[in-house]
Design an enzyme around this catalytic site. Structure first.
Site, PDB file in Angstrom:
ATOM      1  N   ASP A   1      -4.836  -3.048  -1.207  1.00 52.05           N
ATOM      2  CA  ASP A   1      -5.804  -1.957  -1.059  1.00 52.05           C
ATOM      3  C   ASP A   1      -7.152  -2.299  -1.681  1.00 52.05           C
ATOM      4  OD1 ASP A   1      -3.507  -0.610  -0.102  1.00 52.05           O
ATOM      5  OD2 ASP A   1      -3.076   0.165  -2.090  1.00 52.05           O
TER       6      ASP A   1
ATOM      7  N   GLU B   1      -5.255   6.313   7.347  1.00 52.82           N
ATOM      8  CA  GLU B   1      -5.437   6.406   5.896  1.00 52.82           C
ATOM      9  C   GLU B   1      -6.556   5.456   5.479  1.00 52.82           C
ATOM     10  OE1 GLU B   1      -1.709   5.113   4.170  1.00 52.82           O
ATOM     11  OE2 GLU B   1      -1.603   3.384   5.479  1.00 52.82           O
TER      12      GLU B   1
END
Length: 542
Positions: free
Chosen positions: A13, A194
């Protein structure tokens, strides 16, 4: 030429920011403490782990957070003379979105903001933002206004749980979100939308999201709009990076990206990826961070240089001067008063309860607490596995008094996936060592090797050798020359996201380190003289 991945081992991420000539990447740490890893570079090629900003109980307390929950998807930015970091603390995972899972679809995730004038200083106590979804990202518009975007979680039956990307203005003066949130992007049919980030360029607001889930279908999606609230039109190619249709690509699971522009006007994208084992297809190194040079087309859309939208092992150099850092020693002797930065522990914001570097000079002392796999307080200190082949070794001084006390060398993923090479004691075997394995893909969930008796009152060397999916252990007493190899071979591939029951959260990576447990409550301790982690080439046999 940058070679991927640039951040090896569990570093998912990525969020990247440039401040002057310095580049910083923040990555997720989940249940590992302190929270959020921040790496630094001056050339986008050579990176150094610099700091972990969430290191006080007032900022982060992960005790009780389930495996692969805790700190998700930090977003790092810089504006108004401050570094800004937003992140999610996930307290309950609930039911996932894949078939075969069980349980309710309710989740609990809380989003926070911390700031600091310096990247490696003391960051502020957190400002609570919301709990509507995860992957928050803060956008600083050029008119001074600030906006938070995050994915929206909809638990209701019959609804899309990944319900879109919501936008809400943030007032730093009031230390709160203001006005009502608005859904600005519903995602594409690939779903699982997302990881949003917003950018502004030449009159357009650009939104990139992660889609397809963080496994083999992962992808980077782009859309743009003339106005911040939309409507957003999709990129002509929809996905600007993915390996979902390229099983031959050495980097898989590509997605969850962020953009940065160099002083020279070049655009680079960082993204997460995985390097699967060829024999098993499992990513024991977890989700890593890679980089790709991108180009803006005459149509105002971003693409890879070759237009193929496939992750590559290498990407063209920047026009930046290289700054090569000094290689770290593979051996840590624990002579400093601080834990070496490569090491982390699990969940607790009170490290003095589980270890000390001063109680015995030159040693890491671990205090036996709860059992291995506890989600509250256990003494396990470890570092990331960052290569498929490595050697790990330690010297441990430990005198257990009962079978409830154990300490040793551990190869760990989470509470249901580990190989623990430990020393213990009981009335039948005396002081002995054996391996406890937690096996997620076996009808027998845990397994033990036969105990091997060893002399009392002497430190013991413990050693692990990993080559892809093969793991073997050895031991020897202090001041002896020969290693004693356990006859068993262990499956290192279980220390991966993919070795799991469907529907369970598995988002981290393999660690190797030291542990001490005392389920009697007597808080016995084990002293570790050194820890050595050395990456190497494949070895056929030991």
């Amino acid at each position: 030429m940058p070679t991927n991945p640039i951040l090896k081992g569990f570093n998912p991420d990525p969020s990247i920011v440039r401040v002057g000539d310095d580049y910083y990447i923040a990555t997720s740490t989940f249940e590992w403490y302190p929270g959020v890893q921040i790496h630094h570079s001056c050339d986008l090629k050579h990176w150094r782990l610099l700091t972990r900003p969430l290191r006080r109980a007032s900022q982060l307390d992960l005790r009780g957070d389930p495996d692969s929950c805790g700190v998700w998807a930090p977003c790092l930015s810089y504006a108004d003379g401050l570094f800004w970091l937003v992140y999610t603390d996930v307290k309950r995972y609930g039911r996932t979105t894949v078939g075969g899972s069980s349980g309710a679809s309710l989740r609990d995730f809380h989003n926070y903001l911390v700031t600091s004038p310096s990247i490696d200083g003391d960051w502020s106590d957190p400002i609570y933002l919301n709990s509507s979804g995860f992957d928050p990202s803060l956008f600083h518009d050029d008119d001074g206004h600030k906006y938070l975007v995050n994915m929206l979680w909809d638990w209701r039956p019959g609804h899309n749980r990944f319900a879109g990307i919501v936008l809400q203005e943030y007032s730093h003066a009031a230390r709160t979100l203001i006005y009502e949130p608005k859904v600005i992007f519903r995602g594409t049919p690939l779903g699982l939308t997302e990881g949003p980030h917003l950018y502004k360029r030449k009159g357009f607001y650009y939104l990139i999201t992660a889609e397809g889930g963080t496994g083999w279908n992962h992808a980077v999606t782009m859309a743009r709009a003339r106005h911040l609230e939309g409507p957003y039109e999709l990129h002509p190619d929809t996905h600007i990076l993915s390996a979902r249709s390229r099983p031959d690509a050495p980097l898989q699971r590509a997605g969850h990206a962020d953009l940065v522009e160099t002083r020279n006007g070049e655009t680079y994208m960082v993204y997460l990826c995985g390097r699967p084992l060829k024999n098993r297809g499992r990513c024991v190194l977890g989700r890593e961070t890679a980089i790709e040079k991108m180009a803006w087309g005459v149509d105002g859309w971003l693409r890879t240089l070759d237009g193929a939208a496939t992750p590559a092992l290498q990407t063209p150099d920047t026009r930046l001067p290289e700054l090569v850092s000094t290689p770290q020693s593979p051996r840590e002797d624990f002579d400093a008063r601080q834990l070496p930065i490569d090491f982390q522990w699990l969940r607790t914001p009170y490290p003095e309860d589980i270890f000390s570097l001063t109680e015995r000079a030159g040693y890491l002392r671990l205090y036996g607490r709860e059992s291995i796999g506890s989600t509250f307080t256990q003494a396990l200190v470890a570092r990331r596995q960052q290569a498929h082949c490595y050697h790990a070794e330690t010297l441990m001084d430990f005198e257990p008094k009962s079978f409830q006390q154990m300490a040793g060398l551990v190869c760990y993923y989470n509470s249901s996936k580990f190989h623990y090479f430990f020393v213990s004691s009981d009335e039948k075997h005396g002081r002995h060592l054996r391996v406890m394995s937690a096996l997620p893909d076996s009808p027998q969930s845990d397994a033990f090797t036969p105990p091997v008796a060893i002399p009392a009152d002497r430190p013991v060397h413990l050693r692990a050798e990993t080559d892809y999916e093969r793991l073997v252990f050895a031991w020897r007493m202090q001041d002896t020359g020969d290693w004693n190899w356990l006859p068993q071979q262990f499956d290192a591939s279980i220390l991966s996201d993919e070795a799991a029951v469907p529907g369970t959260p598995n988002f981290t990576g393999a660690f190797v380190g030291m542990a001490c447990h005392d389920t009697s409550g007597a808080v016995c301790h084990a002293d570790f003289d050194y820890f050595e982690y050395r990456e190497r080439d494949y070895v056929v046999a030991f």
